[in-house]
Motif scaffolding. Structure first.
Motif, short mmCIF file in Angstrom:
data_model
loop_
_atom_site.label_atom_id
_atom_site.label_comp_id
_atom_site.label_asym_id
_atom_site.label_seq_id
_atom_site.Cartn_x
_atom_site.Cartn_y
_atom_site.Cartn_z
N ALA A 116 0.83 -1.21 0.00
CA ALA A 116 0.00 0.00 0.00
C ALA A 116 0.87 1.26 0.00
CB ALA A 116 -0.92 0.00 1.21
N CYS A 117 1.93 1.26 0.81
CA CYS A 117 2.83 2.41 0.84
C CYS A 117 3.52 2.61 -0.50
CB CYS A 117 3.87 2.23 1.95
SG CYS A 117 3.19 2.32 3.62
N LEU A 118 3.91 1.51 -1.14
CA LEU A 118 4.53 1.59 -2.46
C LEU A 118 3.54 2.14 -3.48
CD1 LEU A 118 6.99 0.94 -4.28
CD2 LEU A 118 6.01 -1.34 -4.62
N GLN A 119 2.30 1.68 -3.40
CA GLN A 119 1.25 2.11 -4.33
C GLN A 119 0.99 3.61 -4.20
OE1 GLN A 119 -2.44 0.04 -3.63
NE2 GLN A 119 -3.65 1.57 -4.69
N HIS A 120 1.10 4.15 -2.99
CA HIS A 120 0.81 5.57 -2.76
C HIS A 120 2.08 6.42 -2.69
CE1 HIS A 120 -3.00 3.69 -1.55
NE2 HIS A 120 -3.54 4.83 -1.87
N ASN A 121 3.19 5.86 -3.18
CA ASN A 121 4.46 6.61 -3.28
C ASN A 121 4.93 7.15 -1.93
OD1 ASN A 121 4.61 6.31 -6.16
ND2 ASN A 121 3.07 7.92 -6.35
N GLN A 122 4.68 6.39 -0.87
CA GLN A 122 5.13 6.78 0.47
C GLN A 122 6.36 5.95 0.83
OE1 GLN A 122 3.82 9.32 2.28
NE2 GLN A 122 2.54 9.71 0.49
N ALA A 123 7.47 6.26 0.16
CA ALA A 123 8.69 5.46 0.34
C ALA A 123 9.22 5.58 1.77
CB ALA A 123 9.75 5.89 -0.65
N GLY A 124 9.14 6.78 2.35
CA GLY A 124 9.65 6.96 3.72
C GLY A 124 8.91 6.08 4.71
N GLU A 125 7.58 6.06 4.62
CA GLU A 125 6.77 5.22 5.50
C GLU A 125 7.06 3.75 5.26
OE1 GLU A 125 4.16 4.43 8.57
OE2 GLU A 125 4.93 6.36 7.91
N LEU A 126 7.28 3.40 3.98
CA LEU A 126 7.58 2.00 3.64
C LEU A 126 8.89 1.56 4.29
CD1 LEU A 126 7.21 0.35 0.17
CD2 LEU A 126 9.32 0.05 1.43
N PHE A 127 9.93 2.40 4.20
CA PHE A 127 11.21 2.03 4.81
C PHE A 127 11.09 1.91 6.33
CE2 PHE A 127 13.26 4.32 1.01
CZ PHE A 127 13.30 3.15 0.28
N ARG A 128 10.27 2.79 6.93
CA ARG A 128 10.08 2.73 8.38
C ARG A 128 9.40 1.43 8.79
NH1 ARG A 128 6.36 3.63 12.14
NH2 ARG A 128 4.74 4.03 10.60
N LEU A 129 8.37 1.05 8.03
CA LEU A 129 7.66 -0.20 8.32
C LEU A 129 8.57 -1.41 8.10
CD1 LEU A 129 4.21 0.60 6.69
CD2 LEU A 129 4.59 0.07 9.09
N PHE A 130 9.38 -1.34 7.06
CA PHE A 130 10.29 -2.46 6.78
C PHE A 130 11.28 -2.64 7.92
CE2 PHE A 130 14.17 -4.12 4.61
CZ PHE A 130 13.67 -5.38 4.32
N SER A 131 11.77 -1.54 8.47
CA SER A 131 12.69 -1.63 9.61
C SER A 131 12.00 -2.26 10.82
CB SER A 131 13.20 -0.23 9.98
OG SER A 131 13.92 0.33 8.91
N ARG A 132 10.71 -1.88 11.05
CA ARG A 132 9.95 -2.50 12.14
C ARG A 132 9.75 -3.99 11.90
NH1 ARG A 132 4.39 0.23 12.89
NH2 ARG A 132 4.11 -1.73 14.04
N MET A 133 9.53 -4.35 10.67
CA MET A 133 9.30 -5.77 10.35
C MET A 133 10.54 -6.60 10.65
SD MET A 133 8.19 -7.49 6.75
CE MET A 133 7.69 -9.21 6.71
N LEU A 134 11.71 -6.05 10.33
CA LEU A 134 12.96 -6.77 10.58
C LEU A 134 13.15 -7.03 12.07
CD1 LEU A 134 15.43 -5.03 8.09
CD2 LEU A 134 14.16 -7.16 7.78
N ALA A 135 12.58 -6.15 12.90
CA ALA A 135 12.71 -6.32 14.35
C ALA A 135 11.62 -7.21 14.93
CB ALA A 135 12.67 -4.94 15.03
N SER A 136 10.64 -7.61 14.10
CA SER A 136 9.54 -8.45 14.58
C SER A 136 9.84 -9.92 14.34
CB SER A 136 8.24 -8.06 13.85
OG SER A 136 8.28 -8.48 12.50
N GLN A 137 8.86 -10.75 14.68
CA GLN A 137 9.02 -12.20 14.49
C GLN A 137 8.78 -12.63 13.05
OE1 GLN A 137 10.04 -14.29 16.97
NE2 GLN A 137 10.24 -12.47 18.27
N ILE A 138 8.12 -11.76 12.27
CA ILE A 138 7.81 -12.08 10.87
C ILE A 138 9.00 -11.69 10.01
CG2 ILE A 138 6.20 -11.73 8.96
CD1 ILE A 138 4.90 -13.02 11.35
#
Length: 779
Positions: A447-469
């Motif tokens: 969704a972030c990629l679709q709406h050109n929100q690269a900054g939010e996407l990178f932030r979420l990706f960093s959170r994901m790396l710290a999660s169990q998924i």
């Protein structure tokens, strides 16, 4: 007389009132008659009547019940799945002087297993003085049916160690348990047991193996088992057809269905029809589905709920919503699955109004929607105009308590993303918290990629790396897409390092994504290194690199790479040819490009698209063949779009062709009256020809229509910060420094002798717009 008693017994059972039939003395006059009567009811599958008769016998006589009669009573409880009645009969057995034999014990075991009480079953099993293969099988089947697959495997091993050999029913149950565990290795070991056993050729075991391999996605193994069955029954054919349909071999499913019909020995049932309708649905082959529909009616299953549900789904997915509704209306008793199939079919065509109407109709029929129903409704909401419907469904989901269901929340998240409500999607994701699964992360990142929100996407990706998924290749591809959109080479390089650590760098899909990212970030060298590192590059790899070279003006390298690809026997796709045609445009290989366009259909089986035609127009126009390019546009099989006309218009500016440029601009403005690029290019053409009156007229019309030129922009990443620059930008916070550097560059270019009319004009415009120092003037 028996019929009269059955009616009386039914009445007694359903109204739960003590009732003594008038002719009870006839059927319960002695012990033998009583036992025989209950046994006869069992044989007729009149289970409710059996238990009523048992109550009457228990309350009004002191007759002893035989073990065989007890076995019938226990079987009745099994069929009714009534644990309460089963325990009642079992207690009666224990309180009587009856000594249960192994047969009766096996019936009790089976009853507890089917009623879901494994603790009771285990207690009976452990206390059995004697066990046979049926005892072990009943216990294994109970564990398998109640999700205790590991216990079933342990029991099977204990059975083998005790010296009891499995029969076909044991194999059927233990293979089902293995399917539930998802262990392919264990499944193959059991298959070996089946082959070695004297019961290995029995259909129960063979059909169970087909179902197991289907669940493991091992279609070849399933086919080998099926082809080895000498005398196949309807279950064998049904299992194999279902396997082909489920695992994506739809044509094979239809061929085997046809073969089964030609054998003529078996009449297809509703489950087989369901599988073949599903195959037609996946193929979007409604003509074949209509023929099978006729066969279904011929066999008397046209109104069957299961077959009708699949048929309705097939017609809906093929876009024949009227046919789907007709089939649905013909179903004798449409259940929730049938309604879900119709709603899902309508929703798949983004028909939100019709889907909501069906939903209301279903609720009027007093059917309670489930998670699948609301997920289908959400799938119908695919744009901003359907956001209101989506929010209504969301409210209903909260009201019904479905918001605790993670797949439903994922559907809500996706709906908001498609309806351009990213803030709502982020809120839904936030509420999921630690319950978010891999689908949740994929949805929000996409969704972030679709709406050109690269900054939010990178932030979420960093959170994901710290999660169990942990991210998979799909998420990596989305993050690479964000790096490519932002031209963030630094972030892309870090991502490449992480992917290498995970071991996914060897995946062709991921490597192709990395190549595309490096190319769009301007690092052709990195893309070339990745390509050379690949052992078996596929057509996507070749196309990606060829297109990258072409887009960066390295036409010769792109053409050489294409020739090398063809020498290795790799067949190009439509993207490859776009890249080669673009390369020919940059290098000026007009004849070679035209020849490639002429042979692409016959030699490569690729029908030219608008994209290919746009490349040919650009090829001719850049080479100065303006009239030939215009003639090519007029002869195209489809109407030219804005991209095609813009290619021609840009070349008209380069070559100073006013007449063709005017026609190209007019065609662009017919398609998009507010297109500023066309007006600006036409102004430049008039200006270069000295037609200043036309320039003034066009600029005046732009002001009247409120059309403004969208400024170009570029950006550069320095120390993880994105710096954005707009063309003719007078608002940048470091504007003075930027124009000072531009002045120095301009002076260096003058010293080196690099100057042109266009550059002089640009300088004058800069001086006029931003009041540059007087010594910067070119006058």
């Amino acid at each position: 007389m028996i019929r009269n008693l059955k009616t009386q017994l039914r009445f007694t059972f359903y109204h739960s009132q003590p009732f003594v039939p008038s002719n009870a003395q006839t059927y319960f006059r002695n012990e033998q008659f009583s036992n025989d009567y209950i046994s006869s009811l069992c044989k007729q599958n009149l289970y409710n009547e059996v238990l009523v008769a048992f109550d009457f016998l228990q309350n009004n006589t002191n007759f002893r019940i035989r073990p065989s009669t007890y076995a019938g009573l226990i079987s009745a409880c099994s069929s009714l799945r009534s644990l309460q009645l089963g325990r009642k009969v079992h207690d009666h057995i224990l309180s009587s002087n009856c000594q249960p034999d192994v047969v009766l014990h096996n019936h009790i075991l089976n009853m507890y297993g089917k009623c879901g009480s494994l603790d009771d079953a285990r207690m009976v099993f452990d206390e059995m003085p004697q066990r046979n293969v049926v005892s072990w099988t009943a216990m294994i089947a109970g564990c398998s049916q109640n999700g205790q697959e590991n216990d079933a495997i342990k029991l099977y091993i204990q059975m083998l160690l005790s010296g009891v050999m499995p029969d076909q029913f044991t194999f059927g149950s233990i293979i089902k348990a293995c399917s539930g565990l998802g262990s392919v290795g264990l499944g193959r070991q059991l298959h070996a047991h089946v082959i070695k056993s004297e019961h290995g050729s029995h259909l129960i075991a063979q059909n169970a193996l087909i179902a197991m391999y289907t669940k493991f996605d091992q279609i070849l193994d399933a086919w080998n088992v099926f082809s080895g069955i000498a005398r196949k029954d309807i279950t064998s054919w049904g299992a194999m057809i279902a396997a082909f349909s489920k695992l994506g071999y739809e044509l094979e499913a239809l061929c085997h269905f046809n073969e089964m019909l030609h054998h003529g020995a078996y009449q297809p049932n509703e489950f087989i029809f369901g599988s073949v309708f599903s195959a037609c649905s996946s193929l979007l082959h409604y003509e074949c589905g209509r023929q099978i529909h006729g066969i279904c009616i011929k066999f008397g299953l046209g109104r069957d709920t299961y077959a009708g549900c699949s048929l309705c789904d097939m017609y809906a997915r093929c876009g024949l919503l009227d046919f789907a509704r007709i089939v649905f209306n013909e179903i004798e008793s449409p259940d929730l699955a049938s309604w879900n199939a119709l709603i899902a079919g309508v929703a798949s065509h983004s028909n939100a109004n019709e889907a909501m109407s069906l939903f209301s109709e279903m609720r009027d029929r007093e059917l309670i929607p489930d998670g699948l129903t609301v997920r289908s409704l959400l799938c119908a909401c695919t744009g901003p105009l359907t956001l209101y419907h989506g929010m209504q469904v969301h409210s209903y989901i909260i009201k019904m308590g479905f918001d605790s269901n993670v797949p439903v929340c994922n559907a809500i998240l996706t709906m908001y993303a498609k309806c351009s409500a990213l803030c709502n999607a982020l809120l839904v994701f936030k509420e999921l918290g630690k319950n978010a699964d891999s689908v949740s992360w994929k949805s929000i990142i996409a969704a972030c990629l679709q709406h050109n929100q690269a900054g939010e996407l990178f932030r979420l990706f960093s959170r994901m790396l710290a999660s169990q998924i942990k991210p998979d290749h799909i998420i990596f591809n989305d993050v690479m897409g964000a790096c490519a959109k932002m031209a963030s080479l630094e972030m892309g390089t870090q991502l490449h390092c992480y992917i290498t650590k995970t071991g996914l760098a060897l995946d062709v899909f991921v490597t192709n994504g990395l190549m595309d990212m490096y190319i769009k970030c301007g690092s052709l060298g990195s893309a070339w290194e990745l390509f050379n590192f690949m052992e078996n590059p596929d057509i996507v790899s070749w196309s990606c690199l060829i297109l990258g070279y072409a887009q960066f003006g390295c036409g010769e390298e792109a053409v050489k790479l294409f020739r090398r690809m063809r020498s290795l026997g790799v067949r190009p796709n439509h993207v490859t040819l776009v890249g080669v045609l673009t390369a020919c445009t940059h290098v000026g290989l007009v004849e070679e490009g035209l020849q490639l366009y002429r042979i692409m259909k016959n030699e490569y089986g690729i029908i030219p698209t608008r994209e290919h035609c746009s490349c040919v127009v650009d090829l001719l126009a850049r080479a100065g063949c303006i009239h030939e390019a215009e003639d090519f546009i007029n002869q195209m099989a489809f109407d030219a779009d804005i991209v095609v006309w813009k290619s021609l218009l840009a070349s008209c500016k380069t070559h100073g062709n006013v007449d063709v440029g005017k026609r190209a601009a007019e065609n662009i403005l017919k398609i998009d009256p507010t297109n500023s690029a066309a007006v600006v290019l036409l102004c430049n053409i008039y200006a270069s020809s000295g037609k200043w009156e036309e320039v003034a007229r066009l600029r005046g019309s732009m002001k009247e229509m409120g059309v403004r030129k969208v400024p170009g922009r570029s950006w550069i990443e320095i120390q993880s910060k994105i710096n954005v620059f707009f063309a003719e930008d007078g608002m940048h916070p470091e504007r003075d420094k930027i124009y000072t550097i531009l002045e120095e560059l301009w002076l260096q270019m003058l010293d080196e002798g690099y100057v042109s009319i266009q550059m002089l004009a640009s300088t004058e415009q800069l001086q006029w717009s931003y009041k540059l120092p007087p010594h910067y003037s070119t006058k």
